[in-house]
Design a protein around this motif. Structure first.
Motif, PDB file in Angstrom:
ATOM      1  N   GLU A   1     -63.713 -39.006  -0.862  1.00  0.00           N
ATOM      2  CA  GLU A   1     -62.334 -39.239  -1.444  1.00  0.00           C
ATOM      3  C   GLU A   1     -61.796 -37.833  -1.508  1.00  0.00           C
ATOM      4  N   ILE A   2     -60.535 -37.523  -0.974  1.00  0.00           N
ATOM      5  CA  ILE A   2     -59.942 -36.177  -1.127  1.00  0.00           C
ATOM      6  C   ILE A   2     -58.744 -36.407  -1.504  1.00  0.00           C
ATOM      7  N   THR A   3     -58.340 -35.877  -2.670  1.00  0.00           N
ATOM      8  CA  THR A   3     -57.067 -35.934  -3.231  1.00  0.00           C
ATOM      9  C   THR A   3     -56.194 -34.465  -3.023  1.00  0.00           C
ATOM     10  N   ILE A   4     -55.229 -34.785  -2.184  1.00  0.00           N
ATOM     11  CA  ILE A   4     -54.324 -33.698  -2.080  1.00  0.00           C
ATOM     12  C   ILE A   4     -53.006 -33.515  -2.900  1.00  0.00           C
ATOM     13  N   ILE A   5     -53.046 -32.694  -3.936  1.00  0.00           N
ATOM     14  CA  ILE A   5     -51.979 -32.585  -4.815  1.00  0.00           C
ATOM     15  C   ILE A   5     -51.070 -31.626  -4.441  1.00  0.00           C
ATOM     16  N   GLU A   6     -49.672 -32.125  -4.452  1.00  0.00           N
ATOM     17  CA  GLU A   6     -48.469 -31.437  -3.948  1.00  0.00           C
ATOM     18  C   GLU A   6     -47.680 -31.021  -5.231  1.00  0.00           C
ATOM     19  N   ALA A   7     -46.653 -30.275  -5.069  1.00  0.00           N
ATOM     20  CA  ALA A   7     -45.701 -29.944  -6.057  1.00  0.00           C
ATOM     21  C   ALA A   7     -44.858 -31.305  -6.446  1.00  0.00           C
ATOM     22  N   ASN A   8     -44.608 -32.002  -5.351  1.00  0.00           N
ATOM     23  CA  ASN A   8     -44.101 -33.373  -5.800  1.00  0.00           C
ATOM     24  C   ASN A   8     -44.949 -34.393  -5.557  1.00  0.00           C
ATOM     25  N   VAL A   9     -44.797 -35.189  -6.835  1.00  0.00           N
ATOM     26  CA  VAL A   9     -45.724 -36.328  -7.084  1.00  0.00           C
ATOM     27  C   VAL A   9     -45.777 -37.310  -5.978  1.00  0.00           C
ATOM     28  N   THR A  10     -44.524 -37.539  -5.321  1.00  0.00           N
ATOM     29  CA  THR A  10     -44.478 -38.636  -4.483  1.00  0.00           C
ATOM     30  C   THR A  10     -45.027 -38.097  -3.022  1.00  0.00           C
ATOM     31  N   THR A  11     -45.447 -36.829  -3.005  1.00  0.00           N
ATOM     32  CA  THR A  11     -46.290 -36.413  -1.745  1.00  0.00           C
ATOM     33  C   THR A  11     -47.540 -36.438  -1.905  1.00  0.00           C
ATOM     34  N   THR A  12     -47.916 -36.538  -3.083  1.00  0.00           N
ATOM     35  CA  THR A  12     -49.407 -36.552  -3.306  1.00  0.00           C
ATOM     36  C   THR A  12     -50.203 -37.680  -2.620  1.00  0.00           C
ATOM     37  N   GLU A  13     -51.372 -37.378  -1.941  1.00  0.00           N
ATOM     38  CA  GLU A  13     -52.080 -38.208  -1.198  1.00  0.00           C
ATOM     39  C   GLU A  13     -53.546 -38.193  -1.483  1.00  0.00           C
ATOM     40  N   VAL A  14     -54.177 -39.432  -1.652  1.00  0.00           N
ATOM     41  CA  VAL A  14     -55.583 -39.658  -1.605  1.00  0.00           C
ATOM     42  C   VAL A  14     -56.004 -40.457  -0.234  1.00  0.00           C
ATOM     43  N   VAL A  15     -56.946 -39.252   0.373  1.00  0.00           N
ATOM     44  CA  VAL A  15     -57.453 -39.856   1.770  1.00  0.00           C
ATOM     45  C   VAL A  15     -58.958 -40.195   1.357  1.00  0.00           C
ATOM     46  N   THR A  16     -59.172 -41.346   1.898  1.00  0.00           N
ATOM     47  CA  THR A  16     -60.797 -41.816   1.760  1.00  0.00           C
ATOM     48  C   THR A  16     -61.230 -42.144   2.985  1.00  0.00           C
ATOM     49  N   TYR A  17     -62.457 -41.982   3.187  1.00  0.00           N
ATOM     50  CA  TYR A  17     -63.161 -42.085   4.395  1.00  0.00           C
ATOM     51  C   TYR A  17     -64.452 -43.011   4.236  1.00  0.00           C
ATOM     52  N   GLY A  18     -64.682 -43.866   5.197  1.00  0.00           N
ATOM     53  CA  GLY A  18     -65.856 -44.622   5.238  1.00  0.00           C
ATOM     54  C   GLY A  18     -66.453 -44.316   6.495  1.00  0.00           C
ATOM     55  N   LEU A  19     -67.353 -45.404   6.756  1.00  0.00           N
ATOM     56  CA  LEU A  19     -68.228 -45.434   8.138  1.00  0.00           C
ATOM     57  C   LEU A  19     -67.230 -45.666   9.382  1.00  0.00           C
ATOM     58  N   TRP A  20     -66.154 -46.633   8.881  1.00  0.00           N
ATOM     59  CA  TRP A  20     -65.553 -47.221  10.245  1.00  0.00           C
ATOM     60  C   TRP A  20     -64.111 -46.703  10.284  1.00  0.00           C
ATOM     61  N   MET A  21     -63.645 -46.418   9.050  1.00  0.00           N
ATOM     62  CA  MET A  21     -62.028 -46.213   8.920  1.00  0.00           C
ATOM     63  C   MET A  21     -61.864 -45.124   7.974  1.00  0.00           C
TER      64      MET A  21
END
Length: 329
Positions: free
Chosen positions: A35-55
């Motif tokens: 899991e990688i949490t990319i925090i931006e100045a605007n809360v709505t643009t904050t993203e949480v990227v998750t990686y698994g074996l297949w997707m």
């Protein structure tokens, strides 16, 4: 009472294997290994990227989530995890067929041999899962995701994977303990794990570093001693019937235990050498050293435990023949 205890232990081992198999399937399917949490100045643009074996999935601050299949760099993991699932299914099938509660097989000798096989399959599945988790965790932490922006965390799937591996290993060991071959199994699987550091040291020898010969020497000797112990384990068990004399079988068990203990000591020696010589290697090679040390610790622990159990089992005193004769009269 004795049969009730054996039946209970057998059921517990099979149940742990089944639960471990279900968790393994869930972990393989979930895209939450990293899991990688990319925090931006605007809360709505904050993203949480998750990686698994297949997707991989991207969860945005607005609540939208998008998942897609991606080309993972964990190709060995994609091979080992499904293999562990196949082994788990095979182990569950065999253990349920030969369980005493099903009565599918009447012969006790055949039941014992198949229970041992089921336990070995569970342990192999657990070892494959452990190797996969170690490989993914170390590779990710050193080479890839540490360089990305955002907060890096190990996902929940990895922790569930540790639990699944533990359940499969414990279930397999319980089935093997139930028929009295726990010491043999610990030594044999310790030797299998010790082959990984041996292969890594062979790869290191290609580098122009004098200290790599030390790793190669200790791991090679440990692997040879472990192989001798494994051969003695195969020929010295009762199910093999290669050795008819009980006294000779006890001596062989003690010698096998000594081989396993010496191999385990050499594995821990390589761990100490690893920490002592790490600074002599370039930084891009230290990830292999960490991977090397983890497998050496696991291998050394299993070899020492298995060898100690085998040596201690030979110290059991048998009742004197005169005493047994007097009791029988």
């Amino acid at each position: 009472m004795g049969m009730d205890f054996v039946f209970t232990v057998e059921v517990v081992g099979i149940a742990l294997g089944v639960i471990g198999l279900i968790l393994t399937i869930v972990v393989c399917a979930l895209p939450t290994w990293i899991e990688i949490t990319i925090i931006e100045a605007n809360v709505t643009t904050t993203e949480v990227v998750t990686y698994g074996l297949w997707m991989s999935c991207v969860a945005q601050g607005t609540g939208q989530t998008q998942c897609e299949v991606y080309n993972s760099m964990w190709y060995p993991a994609r091979a080992m995890f499904p293999t562990a699932i196949i082994l788990g299914v095979l182990g569950v099938t065999i253990s349920m067929v030969v369980a005493k509660c099903t009565n599918c097989i009447k012969d006790e000798t055949s039941q014992t041999k198949l229970i041992i096989i089921a336990g070995i399959i569970f342990i192999l599945a657990g070892i494959l899962i452990l190797i996969t988790l170690f490989m993914v965790t170390i590779t990710v932490q050193i080479n890839y995701f540490t360089q990305s922006k955002g907060n890096f965390e190990l996902g929940n799937s990895l922790y569930f994977g540790w639990v699944a591996a533990a359940l499969l290993l414990i279930g397999g060991f319980i089935l093997c303990i139930n028929v009295g071959v726990f010491g043999w199994m610990m030594g044999i699987f310790g030797w299998i794990v010790s082959l990984v550091p041996c292969c890594i040291s062979v790869l290191f020898i290609l580098d122009p570093y004098r200290d790599t010969w030390t790793f190669l020497m200790t791991t090679s000797i440990s692997s040879i001693l472990g192989a001798l112990g494994v051969m003695g384990s195969i020929f010295g068990t009762r199910c093999c019937n290669c050795i008819k004399s009980n006294r000779t079988r006890v001596k062989a068990r003690f010698i096998v235990g000594i081989f396993f203990i010496l191999a385990g000591i050499l594995q821990f020696t390589t761990v100490f050498l690893n920490y002592y010589l790490t600074h002599t290697f370039p930084e891009y090679r230290r990830g292999f050293l960490i991977f090397f040390a983890e497998h050496s610790r696991w291998a050394g622990s299993m070899l020492l435990i298995g060898g100690t159990i085998l040596c201690c089992s030979t110290l059991k005193k048998k009742p004197d023949s005169t005493t047994t004769k007097s009791i029988s009269h």
